[in-house]
Design an enzyme around this catalytic site. Structure first.
Site, PDB file in Angstrom:
ATOM      1  N   THR A  84     -11.111   2.616 -11.041  1.00 44.04           N
ATOM      2  CA  THR A  84     -11.336   2.186  -9.654  1.00 44.04           C
ATOM      3  C   THR A  84     -12.667   2.768  -9.186  1.00 44.04           C
ATOM      4  O   THR A  84     -12.841   3.991  -9.194  1.00 44.04           O
ATOM      5  CB  THR A  84     -10.216   2.655  -8.724  1.00 44.04           C
ATOM      6  OG1 THR A  84     -10.069   4.080  -8.822  1.00 44.04           O
ATOM      7  CG2 THR A  84      -8.906   1.985  -9.076  1.00 44.04           C
ATOM      8  N   HIS A 126       1.644   4.589  -2.734  1.00 44.27           N
ATOM      9  CA  HIS A 126       1.742   6.043  -2.537  1.00 44.27           C
ATOM     10  C   HIS A 126       3.065   6.572  -3.070  1.00 44.27           C
ATOM     11  O   HIS A 126       3.120   7.625  -3.715  1.00 44.27           O
ATOM     12  CB  HIS A 126       1.627   6.380  -1.052  1.00 44.27           C
ATOM     13  CG  HIS A 126       0.247   6.242  -0.492  1.00 44.27           C
ATOM     14  ND1 HIS A 126      -0.862   6.745  -1.109  1.00 44.27           N
ATOM     15  CD2 HIS A 126      -0.199   5.673   0.667  1.00 44.27           C
ATOM     16  CE1 HIS A 126      -1.938   6.487  -0.384  1.00 44.27           C
ATOM     17  NE2 HIS A 126      -1.563   5.835   0.708  1.00 44.27           N
ATOM     18  N   VAL A 181      -7.989   8.097 -10.886  1.00 48.99           N
ATOM     19  CA  VAL A 181      -7.851   6.899 -11.709  1.00 48.99           C
ATOM     20  C   VAL A 181      -9.237   6.526 -12.219  1.00 48.99           C
ATOM     21  O   VAL A 181     -10.210   6.491 -11.448  1.00 48.99           O
ATOM     22  CB  VAL A 181      -7.224   5.738 -10.919  1.00 48.99           C
ATOM     23  CG1 VAL A 181      -7.229   4.456 -11.746  1.00 48.99           C
ATOM     24  CG2 VAL A 181      -5.802   6.084 -10.510  1.00 48.99           C
ATOM     25  N   ASP A 213      -9.380   9.381  -6.562  1.00 51.60           N
ATOM     26  CA  ASP A 213      -7.986   8.951  -6.676  1.00 51.60           C
ATOM     27  C   ASP A 213      -7.375   9.241  -8.041  1.00 51.60           C
ATOM     28  O   ASP A 213      -6.259   8.818  -8.339  1.00 51.60           O
ATOM     29  CB  ASP A 213      -7.854   7.462  -6.349  1.00 51.60           C
ATOM     30  CG  ASP A 213      -8.608   6.568  -7.316  1.00 51.60           C
ATOM     31  OD1 ASP A 213      -9.253   7.101  -8.240  1.00 51.60           O
ATOM     32  OD2 ASP A 213      -8.548   5.339  -7.147  1.00 51.60           O
ATOM     33  N   HIS A 261       0.832  -1.209   0.000  1.00 52.58           N
ATOM     34  CA  HIS A 261       0.000   0.000   0.000  1.00 52.58           C
ATOM     35  C   HIS A 261       0.866   1.258   0.000  1.00 52.58           C
ATOM     36  O   HIS A 261       0.657   2.177  -0.812  1.00 52.58           O
ATOM     37  CB  HIS A 261      -0.906  -0.035   1.236  1.00 52.58           C
ATOM     38  CG  HIS A 261      -1.747   1.184   1.441  1.00 52.58           C
ATOM     39  ND1 HIS A 261      -3.086   1.214   1.155  1.00 52.58           N
ATOM     40  CD2 HIS A 261      -1.443   2.419   1.925  1.00 52.58           C
ATOM     41  CE1 HIS A 261      -3.583   2.411   1.448  1.00 52.58           C
ATOM     42  NE2 HIS A 261      -2.592   3.161   1.923  1.00 52.58           N
ATOM     43  N   GLU A 262       1.861   1.307   0.885  1.00 55.15           N
ATOM     44  CA  GLU A 262       2.682   2.512   1.005  1.00 55.15           C
ATOM     45  C   GLU A 262       3.554   2.729  -0.224  1.00 55.15           C
ATOM     46  O   GLU A 262       3.800   3.869  -0.628  1.00 55.15           O
ATOM     47  CB  GLU A 262       3.535   2.441   2.275  1.00 55.15           C
ATOM     48  CG  GLU A 262       2.747   2.392   3.577  1.00 55.15           C
ATOM     49  CD  GLU A 262       1.777   3.545   3.756  1.00 55.15           C
ATOM     50  OE1 GLU A 262       1.975   4.605   3.121  1.00 55.15           O
ATOM     51  OE2 GLU A 262       0.807   3.393   4.516  1.00 55.15           O
ATOM     52  N   TRP A 286     -11.404  19.011  -2.624  1.00 51.93           N
ATOM     53  CA  TRP A 286     -12.034  20.293  -2.344  1.00 51.93           C
ATOM     54  C   TRP A 286     -12.882  20.711  -3.543  1.00 51.93           C
ATOM     55  O   TRP A 286     -12.400  20.762  -4.675  1.00 51.93           O
ATOM     56  CB  TRP A 286     -10.942  21.326  -2.071  1.00 51.93           C
ATOM     57  CG  TRP A 286     -11.441  22.712  -1.771  1.00 51.93           C
ATOM     58  CD1 TRP A 286     -11.330  23.814  -2.547  1.00 51.93           C
ATOM     59  CD2 TRP A 286     -12.095  23.141  -0.579  1.00 51.93           C
ATOM     60  NE1 TRP A 286     -11.881  24.911  -1.938  1.00 51.93           N
ATOM     61  CE2 TRP A 286     -12.355  24.528  -0.719  1.00 51.93           C
ATOM     62  CE3 TRP A 286     -12.503  22.497   0.582  1.00 51.93           C
ATOM     63  CZ2 TRP A 286     -12.991  25.258   0.271  1.00 51.93           C
ATOM     64  CZ3 TRP A 286     -13.138  23.242   1.565  1.00 51.93           C
ATOM     65  CH2 TRP A 286     -13.375  24.603   1.408  1.00 51.93           C
ATOM     66  N   HIS A 291      -5.696   7.059  -2.311  1.00 51.08           N
ATOM     67  CA  HIS A 291      -6.731   6.147  -1.805  1.00 51.08           C
ATOM     68  C   HIS A 291      -7.967   6.220  -2.710  1.00 51.08           C
ATOM     69  O   HIS A 291      -8.313   7.300  -3.206  1.00 51.08           O
ATOM     70  CB  HIS A 291      -7.142   6.540  -0.385  1.00 51.08           C
ATOM     71  CG  HIS A 291      -6.026   6.453   0.618  1.00 51.08           C
ATOM     72  ND1 HIS A 291      -5.700   7.498   1.460  1.00 51.08           N
ATOM     73  CD2 HIS A 291      -5.160   5.455   0.905  1.00 51.08           C
ATOM     74  CE1 HIS A 291      -4.686   7.141   2.240  1.00 51.08           C
ATOM     75  NE2 HIS A 291      -4.341   5.901   1.916  1.00 51.08           N
TER      76      HIS A 291
END
Length: 696
Positions: A264, A233, A261, A259, A229-230, A245, A239
């Site tokens: 997903t 990033h 993408v 994300d 997972h990391e 915003w 995520h």
């Protein structure tokens, strides 16, 4: 994230503050970019606006692609606990990474049918570096003893211990714990996004040791996927529940850019457990269930099993960018870091002990452990100054110390490729049967050597240290540094050297000055006083102090410190139960509740406590002049026939005693050295005390 249906939103402000969060990447990035983020702008919004290139959204999933190799170094930062994980556990983590990023993981069969066609092979291989930045031979693992194995929230302090060139190596720091401001959540790891403006001092990944791999100390439910997972990033992935915003507030994962993408499905918030079939958003078209098996969500490691082709396209953008991750996979860098070689390295010597303490009584045994690394060990020689045996070749020897003293320990290890040596000076302290320090004993911490032989518990910037600005009887004291960043429940022990009180007689007291105020009214730090007669093997609590029973001496305020004498309190404990002890050790331990520092001064073990009960309604005592030089006058506001006056030093030793009366009130102090003393006055069985300063 799929194309959204158009919706008119009328929502309250939604904050991306997820309870039980597992990943600290977003928040760490935000904290280091607060000065450049516009009002309401998320870190993802900022990174996208400053990326500097466009992603290629089309991707060909057919045919075999070349493997991209990323050189890796693991920096294990530890205090010789379980966090000092084995080489085998690290190699197991590499196995998991290489399976996950090449879609070779056995659990691909669990990918939901509708997502199988978009599940991606990243064609990335992770290999331990074999050439260090200085050109020396390495196994791609460094080990460092440091209290920064408990990583404070938002500071990246662990990276100050060691960091290799981020343009060449993926730095992975392994720590015991990553602190978090939210007590309801546990941070398992965090990464630095590509293009971070502070990359030269931050780039890489910090991981909890129990989330590395699937063997050894690893939590089985994690399945080694925290690092998968990391690294996602680190390659620029967000995520699937990423908020953004919209001009008025930060959305949930169902709205906004998510994300970034296209394949997903959006997820409203971080996924827990493995709710296969859940559909938390209906804003995507076509409406799809959540891809709970995606490595970039928060589902359990055993649930995760796939990246998507869209995520691959995004990662490829950074892997093709020579200003970010493209440098790491360059053929020249793969060669320079030696990842495709298999040299034999010389070992690096390292050792510790597995006993309760290195402060022991005469005749005690201490167990030692060889923690050497970086190469096979063909020969090993221990040298134990003051110990029996004095030399050993065992891997983990047991040594007996029969003679009082302070001793060094040395370990030398070697193989055909090199020799290394480690010496720990003043590593073992052996107490005599009867301490050389006799009561009365006291300390005002005026001298820079005043705490030599004391044990001062320290962790990060917190814990005990000598303060040269805040004393009661002078400028110096001891401070247990404690603040709102200190982990609640942390304990910092100040252990005095042994004192022989067996010939002192009764009464005998332990007294000290203290200053403290709570940070807020909701909690109080604690000061525990304990005693041991067997070199610290067993402790008995004498008293616990908090704001209710006398610890607090100031006004509740963040960061409170004492500034005047009235900010100091006084505590006195009866040690009569230990009056026959030839080796009494006292310990003062602060238990943090993330509050304020505790200050200690004028410690005394003896017959004369530094303060006695005052009878201010009966008599007023004054000492003139004060500070004094060669004489002082003792004045009482009532007419007593006679009274006894005693002067004692900080250790409680009686230096001068005389009977005075109203006609003779002058004491000759010419034999007293410059310093701070306590004057006692005994009138008809009642006692008063005042501080006296001699300054010539």
């Amino acid at each position: 994230m799929n194309k959204y249906k158009y919706l008119t939103l009328s929502l309250l402000l939604v904050l991306t503050n997820f309870a039980f969060a597992q990943c600290g990447t977003d928040e760490r990035a935000r904290l280091t970019h607060l000065d450049v983020l516009q009002d309401g702008q998320t870190m993802a919004d900022y990174l996208e606006a400053n990326r500097g290139f466009e992603f290629e959204e089309s991707y060909d999933v057919r045919g075999k692609k070349a493997i991209r190799t990323i050189p890796v170094v693991f920096h294990v930062v530890h205090q010789y606990g379980d966090e000092n994980i084995s080489k085998e556990q690290i190699e197991d983590q590499l196995r998991v990474l290489n399976e996950d990023f090449q879609r070779l993981n056995a659990d691909t069969v669990n990918t939901q049918p509708q997502f199988k066609a978009r599940a991606a092979n990243f064609n990335i291989e992770f290999k331990l570096a074999r050439v260090a930045p200085d050109g020396s031979c390495t196994e791609g693992i460094t080990r460092h003893q440091s209290d920064l194995t408990i990583e404070p929230d938002g500071y990246d302090w662990v990276k100050s211990v060691v960091m290799w060139d981020y343009k060449k190596y993926l730095n992975i720091w392994v720590v015991k714990q990553i602190l978090n401001d939210n007590p309801s959540s546990t941070l398992l790891g965090y990464a630095v996004f590509p293009g971070d403006r502070n990359a030269s001092t931050r780039d890489g990944i910090v991981m909890r040791s129990d989330r590395v791999g699937t063997i050894g100390t690893a939590v089985q439910s994690g399945a080694g996927r925290t690092l998968t997972h990391e690294i996602g990033h680190w390659l620029g992935l967000y995520h699937p529940f990423q908020g953004s915003w919209n001009g008025s507030y930060v959305t949930t994962g169902c709205y906004g850019n998510g994300d970034r993408v296209s394949d997903t499905p959006p997820v409203e918030e971080s996924t827990r457990n493995c709710p296969t079939g859940a559909n938390t958003c209906n804003t995507d078209s076509p409406d799809e269930v959540d891809m709970v098996e995606n490595y970039m969500d928060y589902s359990t490691g055993t649930c995760q099993n796939a990246f998507t082709n869209g995520q691959l396209a995004r990662a490829n953008g950074y892997l093709n960018d020579l200003n970010t991750r493209g440098r790491n996979i360059a053929a020249s860098n793969v060669s320079a870091t030696g990842v495709n070689t298999n040299p034999s390295c010389g070992p690096i010597a390292d050792f510790w002990h597995s006993s309760k303490s290195t402060y022991v009584c005469v005749g005690a045994e201490i167990d030692f452990e060889d923690h050497s690394y970086n190469g096979a060990i063909d020969d090993r020689t221990w040298t134990f100054e003051g110990g029996t045996p004095s030399v050993s070749t065992y891997e983990n020897p047991t040594v007996t110390y029969n003679t009082p003293g302070v001793y060094k320990v040395e370990l030398e290890v070697s193989n055909s490729d090199g020799t290394d040596n480690l010496v720990r000076t003043k590593f073992i302290t052996v107490y005599p049967d009867s301490s050389a320090i006799k009561a009365s004993f006291g300390e005002d911490f005026a001298a820079s050597t005043s705490v030599d032989g004391w044990q001062l518990g320290v962790d990060h910037t917190w814990g005990w240290r000598r303060n040269t600005l805040r004393g009661y009887s002078g400028k110096e004291c001891l401070e247990a540094l404690n603040d709102d960043e200190t982990p609640p429940g942390s304990r910092y022990a100040l252990t005095l050297p042994p004192v022989d009180v067996s010939n002192h007689g009764e009464p005998i007291y332990f007294s000290f000055r203290h200053a403290y105020a709570r940070r807020n009214t909701s909690s109080s730090d604690i000061l525990l006083i304990s005693a041991s007669e067997n070199c610290g093997d067993n402790w008995r609590t004498l008293k616990g102090l908090n704001y209710i029973n006398g610890l607090e001496t100031g006004t509740v305020a963040p960061g409170w410190k004492p500034y005047v004498a009235s900010h100091w309190g006084y505590t006195e404990l009866d040690l009569s139960a230990y009056s026959n002890s030839p080796n009494l050790i006292l310990r003062m331990e602060v238990v943090s509740q993330s509050g304020n520092s505790v200050f200690i001064d004028d410690i005394n073990i003896g017959r004369f406590p530094l303060k006695v009960s005052t009878y201010e309604n009966d008599v007023e005592l004054s000492i003139v002049p004060n500070p004094a030089q060669n004489t002082v006058n003792i004045n009482l506001n009532k007419n007593y026939g006679s009274f006894d006056v005693s002067i004692v030093d900080i250790a409680g030793r009686l230096l001068l005693q005389q009977n005075l009366n109203q006609n003779q009130k002058t004491l000759n102090t010419s034999d007293l050295a410059n310093g701070v003393y306590t004057v006692w006055v005994n009138v008809e069985g009642k006692m008063w005390s005042k501080k006296l300063i001699i300054n010539r």
